[in-house]
Scaffold this motif. Structure first.
Motif, PDB file in Angstrom:
ATOM      1  N   TYR A   1       9.766 -70.531  99.477  1.00 48.33           N
ATOM      2  CA  TYR A   1       9.146 -69.419  98.734  1.00 48.33           C
ATOM      3  C   TYR A   1       8.230 -69.914  97.615  1.00 48.33           C
ATOM      4  CZ  TYR A   1      12.945 -67.308 101.259  1.00 48.33           C
ATOM      5  OH  TYR A   1      13.798 -66.945 102.252  1.00 48.33           O
ATOM      6  N   GLY A   2       7.681 -71.077  97.791  1.00 46.88           N
ATOM      7  CA  GLY A   2       6.685 -71.552  96.822  1.00 46.88           C
ATOM      8  C   GLY A   2       7.272 -72.237  95.601  1.00 46.88           C
ATOM      9  N   VAL A   3       8.530 -72.661  95.682  1.00 44.42           N
ATOM     10  CA  VAL A   3       9.131 -73.388  94.560  1.00 44.42           C
ATOM     11  C   VAL A   3       9.105 -74.880  94.879  1.00 44.42           C
ATOM     12  CG1 VAL A   3      11.241 -73.738  93.208  1.00 44.42           C
ATOM     13  CG2 VAL A   3      10.591 -71.439  93.968  1.00 44.42           C
ATOM     14  N   ARG A   4       8.582 -75.664  93.949  1.00 42.12           N
ATOM     15  CA  ARG A   4       8.433 -77.098  94.218  1.00 42.12           C
ATOM     16  C   ARG A   4       8.743 -77.896  92.957  1.00 42.12           C
ATOM     17  NH1 ARG A   4       4.593 -81.167  94.150  1.00 42.12           N
ATOM     18  NH2 ARG A   4       3.309 -79.972  92.702  1.00 42.12           N
ATOM     19  N   LEU A   5       9.531 -78.942  93.126  1.00 43.04           N
ATOM     20  CA  LEU A   5       9.778 -79.834  91.987  1.00 43.04           C
ATOM     21  C   LEU A   5       8.557 -80.729  91.828  1.00 43.04           C
ATOM     22  CD1 LEU A   5      13.471 -80.863  92.717  1.00 43.04           C
ATOM     23  CD2 LEU A   5      12.663 -79.345  90.900  1.00 43.04           C
ATOM     24  N   GLU A   6       7.995 -80.741  90.627  1.00 45.06           N
ATOM     25  CA  GLU A   6       6.778 -81.538  90.409  1.00 45.06           C
ATOM     26  C   GLU A   6       7.092 -83.004  90.202  1.00 45.06           C
ATOM     27  OE1 GLU A   6       4.199 -79.965  87.422  1.00 45.06           O
ATOM     28  OE2 GLU A   6       3.197 -78.845  89.022  1.00 45.06           O
ATOM     29  N   GLU A   7       8.321 -83.297  89.862  1.00 44.42           N
ATOM     30  CA  GLU A   7       8.694 -84.686  89.576  1.00 44.42           C
ATOM     31  C   GLU A   7      10.135 -84.896  90.011  1.00 44.42           C
ATOM     32  OE1 GLU A   7       8.477 -87.855  89.459  1.00 44.42           O
ATOM     33  OE2 GLU A   7       6.653 -87.558  88.276  1.00 44.42           O
ATOM     34  N   ARG A   8      10.470 -86.125  90.300  1.00 45.26           N
ATOM     35  CA  ARG A   8      11.839 -86.514  90.569  1.00 45.26           C
ATOM     36  C   ARG A   8      12.727 -86.023  89.418  1.00 45.26           C
ATOM     37  NH1 ARG A   8      11.388 -92.760  90.735  1.00 45.26           N
ATOM     38  NH2 ARG A   8      12.841 -92.737  88.996  1.00 45.26           N
TER      39      ARG A   8
ATOM     40  N   LEU B   1       6.301 -72.762  90.296  1.00 49.01           N
ATOM     41  CA  LEU B   1       6.829 -71.484  90.792  1.00 49.01           C
ATOM     42  C   LEU B   1       5.658 -70.528  91.000  1.00 49.01           C
ATOM     43  CD1 LEU B   1       9.532 -70.950  88.025  1.00 49.01           C
ATOM     44  CD2 LEU B   1      10.079 -71.202  90.429  1.00 49.01           C
ATOM     45  N   PRO B   2       5.810 -69.540  91.864  1.00 50.64           N
ATOM     46  CA  PRO B   2       4.752 -68.526  91.944  1.00 50.64           C
ATOM     47  C   PRO B   2       4.581 -67.906  90.547  1.00 50.64           C
ATOM     48  CG  PRO B   2       6.374 -68.224  93.695  1.00 50.64           C
ATOM     49  CD  PRO B   2       6.929 -69.268  92.775  1.00 50.64           C
ATOM     50  N   ALA B   3       3.322 -67.803  90.079  1.00 48.80           N
ATOM     51  CA  ALA B   3       3.086 -67.358  88.697  1.00 48.80           C
ATOM     52  C   ALA B   3       3.795 -66.040  88.352  1.00 48.80           C
ATOM     53  CB  ALA B   3       1.587 -67.270  88.430  1.00 48.80           C
ATOM     54  N   PRO B   4       3.769 -65.017  89.249  1.00 56.61           N
ATOM     55  CA  PRO B   4       4.446 -63.762  88.872  1.00 56.61           C
ATOM     56  C   PRO B   4       5.948 -63.959  88.660  1.00 56.61           C
ATOM     57  CG  PRO B   4       3.080 -63.461  90.851  1.00 56.61           C
ATOM     58  CD  PRO B   4       3.126 -64.926  90.571  1.00 56.61           C
TER      59      PRO B   4
ATOM     60  N   LEU C   1      15.539 -65.707  81.007  1.00 59.27           N
ATOM     61  CA  LEU C   1      15.569 -67.180  81.101  1.00 59.27           C
ATOM     62  C   LEU C   1      14.585 -67.733  80.081  1.00 59.27           C
ATOM     63  CD1 LEU C   1      15.708 -68.278  84.830  1.00 59.27           C
ATOM     64  CD2 LEU C   1      17.520 -67.632  83.270  1.00 59.27           C
ATOM     65  N   GLN C   2      15.061 -68.685  79.281  1.00 56.61           N
ATOM     66  CA  GLN C   2      14.183 -69.280  78.278  1.00 56.61           C
ATOM     67  C   GLN C   2      13.774 -70.661  78.749  1.00 56.61           C
ATOM     68  OE1 GLN C   2      16.982 -68.596  74.908  1.00 56.61           O
ATOM     69  NE2 GLN C   2      15.198 -67.623  74.005  1.00 56.61           N
ATOM     70  N   PHE C   3      12.468 -70.885  78.830  1.00 59.08           N
ATOM     71  CA  PHE C   3      11.943 -72.185  79.301  1.00 59.08           C
ATOM     72  C   PHE C   3      10.570 -72.394  78.699  1.00 59.08           C
ATOM     73  CE2 PHE C   3      11.555 -68.878  82.634  1.00 59.08           C
ATOM     74  CZ  PHE C   3      10.187 -68.644  82.544  1.00 59.08           C
ATOM     75  N   TYR C   4      10.066 -73.623  78.800  1.00 59.96           N
ATOM     76  CA  TYR C   4       8.698 -73.899  78.348  1.00 59.96           C
ATOM     77  C   TYR C   4       7.753 -73.730  79.515  1.00 59.96           C
ATOM     78  CZ  TYR C   4      10.198 -75.952  73.882  1.00 59.96           C
ATOM     79  OH  TYR C   4      10.720 -76.163  72.628  1.00 59.96           O
ATOM     80  N   ARG C   5       6.606 -73.084  79.252  1.00 54.85           N
ATOM     81  CA  ARG C   5       5.552 -72.970  80.264  1.00 54.85           C
ATOM     82  C   ARG C   5       4.620 -74.158  80.086  1.00 54.85           C
ATOM     83  NH1 ARG C   5       4.609 -66.966  81.711  1.00 54.85           N
ATOM     84  NH2 ARG C   5       6.403 -65.969  80.733  1.00 54.85           N
ATOM     85  N   MET C   6       4.476 -74.946  81.136  1.00 60.14           N
ATOM     86  CA  MET C   6       3.631 -76.137  81.063  1.00 60.14           C
ATOM     87  C   MET C   6       2.226 -75.863  81.616  1.00 60.14           C
ATOM     88  SD  MET C   6       5.976 -77.950  79.757  1.00 60.14           S
ATOM     89  CE  MET C   6       5.171 -79.539  79.614  1.00 60.14           C
ATOM     90  N   GLY C   7       2.071 -74.750  82.324  1.00 58.51           N
ATOM     91  CA  GLY C   7       0.795 -74.366  82.921  1.00 58.51           C
ATOM     92  C   GLY C   7       1.003 -73.007  83.545  1.00 58.51           C
ATOM     93  N   PRO C   8      -0.049 -72.444  84.196  1.00 59.61           N
ATOM     94  CA  PRO C   8       0.084 -71.087  84.733  1.00 59.61           C
ATOM     95  C   PRO C   8       1.209 -70.953  85.753  1.00 59.61           C
ATOM     96  CG  PRO C   8      -2.127 -72.004  85.153  1.00 59.61           C
ATOM     97  CD  PRO C   8      -1.363 -73.045  84.393  1.00 59.61           C
ATOM     98  N   SER C   9       1.506 -72.037  86.476  1.00 61.73           N
ATOM     99  CA  SER C   9       2.572 -71.911  87.478  1.00 61.73           C
ATOM    100  C   SER C   9       3.584 -73.055  87.388  1.00 61.73           C
ATOM    101  CB  SER C   9       1.966 -71.834  88.887  1.00 61.73           C
ATOM    102  OG  SER C   9       1.197 -72.982  89.113  1.00 61.73           O
ATOM    103  N   THR C  10       3.712 -73.626  86.192  1.00 67.30           N
ATOM    104  CA  THR C  10       4.678 -74.723  86.014  1.00 67.30           C
ATOM    105  C   THR C  10       5.546 -74.477  84.783  1.00 67.30           C
ATOM    106  OG1 THR C  10       3.013 -76.235  86.852  1.00 67.30           O
ATOM    107  CG2 THR C  10       4.948 -77.236  85.869  1.00 67.30           C
TER     108      THR C  10
END
Ligand SMILES: Cc1ncc(COP(=O)(O)O)c(C=O)c1O
Length: 352
Positions: free
Chosen positions: A280-287, A297-300, A310-319
């Motif tokens: 469903y478009g979820v991908r680990l960017e790094e080991r 993740l899908p941006a929406p 869920l509290q997290f840092y946004r690293m980019g539009p879809s990361t």
């Protein structure tokens, strides 16, 4: 709310708070002249299996890095590190300030880890002895890296031995070293002095301490300088016993590794769920080697997950960056997984 922004957001481990409370009886000599600080010295030597290691409590990871590095380099030196290293991009030039104008140079490599061949090539291209070029003087490795990846002890050893051929010293930014040691299952000595590291920034605050980090010098000349440098930078605190109490509790009976191991395990559970969402478009960017994951993740779905608490840092539009801590519970992870799944499946057109 489920906290996945940073291990810095977590509270203080009860064992460490109890140690601070226990230190709060009677009076003690100031500026590290107390028994708790003397005891910490012995604890560090035991844990790191190094009979002459010297410890300097400080109050932040930035102080640990910049003071350790400034004690290991001349002012005309260059510190080599990965371009993603905290010291180069996130410490406001503290190492340059305390090092009297030292510069930092990036040496790249996959997985946010310095690559040995690139390190060698960089060092071979230096105009040694030319005052127009900053002279590489220290190799600084970050373990785990800012992307949550780890070097094996033999990889640290290989990089340090290349650096040594060219006369460099070696520093380890161990802001989260407990997470790395817990993941590697090695002795703390194996990734530090036995691999050639001269000076270590030993993190504790991200992993359950209240306000304590430490510099551990395995090299006496660096330690001799740190005596003065820590004072001049304002890190010889008058009530040092409370920092020493935290660090001693942290390093005693493996507490630091238990807390870090717990954080790593919670991340492994989260990663298993993320991997199951790969269709469903979820991908680990790094080991994911420790307690930190960078996830596409899908941006929406990112917005939906945030709205769901869920509290997290946004690293980019879809990361996003997800970090677990000693405080993250199994229930937190289960709940986070459920909310992520709902957000991702909701964002996936094929599931309606
Ligand atoms: C790898 C690394 N080194 C050093 C630091 C600096 O620590 P502090 O924020 O306590 O100055 C951090 C903080 O996030 C870090 O992630």
């Amino acid at each position: 709310m489920i906290e996945l922004r940073s291990d810095n957001a977590a509270g203080v481990a009860p064992e460490i708070l109890a140690a601070v409370e226990a230190a709060n009886t009677g009076s003690a000599l100031a500026y590290g002249g107390d028994d708790l600080t003397a005891h910490l010295q012995e604890v560090v030597r035991t844990v790191f299996e190094h009979p002459t290691a010297r410890v300097f409590p400080v109050t932040s990871g930035t102080a640990a890095n910049s003071l350790a590095l400034s004690a290991a380099t001349p002012p005309w030196g260059a510190v080599l590190c990965h371009p993603t290293a905290h010291i180069i991009g996130s410490e406001g030039g503290a190492t340059s300030l305390f090092g009297g104008g030292v510069v930092m140079r990036g040496v790249d490599g996959a997985h946010a880890l310095v690559e040995p061949a690139r390190l060698r090539a960089t060092l071979e291209q230096v105009r040694w002895g030319d005052p127009h070029e900053s002279q590489p003087s220290v190799l600084s490795l970050t373990l785990p890296s800012d992307y949550g990846t780890v070097y094996l002890p033999e990889q640290v050893g290989e990089l340090v031995s290349i650096a040594r051929e060219f006369g460099l010293r070696a520093h380890l930014d161990g802001a989260r070293i407990a997470n790395a040691v817990a993941a590697l299952g090695c002795a703390p000595a194996d990734v530090t002095w036995r691999a050639g590291v001269d000076v270590l920034s030993l993190g504790a605050t991200k992993n359950g301490a209240l306000s304590a980090e430490a510099i551990v010098a395995f090299d006496d000349r660096i330690a001799d300088e740190l005596v003065y440098r820590t004072k001049r930078a304002g890190h010889v605190t008058s009530k040092m016993r409370f920092q020493s109490a935290q660090l001693t509790a942290y390093l005693t009976d493996g507490l630091w590794l238990r807390l870090a191991g717990h954080a790593n395990e919670r991340m492994a559970e989260l990663v298993a769920e993320l991997q199951s969402l790969s269709p469903y478009g979820v991908r680990l960017e790094e080991r994911v080697d420790v307690n930190m994951a960078f996830v596409e993740l899908p941006a929406p779905a990112i917005d939906v997950a945030a709205e769901a608490g869920l509290q997290f840092y946004r690293m980019g539009p879809s990361t996003v960056r997800l970090v677990t801590s000693w405080q993250t519970t199994v229930e937190d992870v289960k709940e986070a997984c459920a909310r992520l799944r709902e957000a991702v499946l909701g964002a996936d057109g094929s599931t309606g």
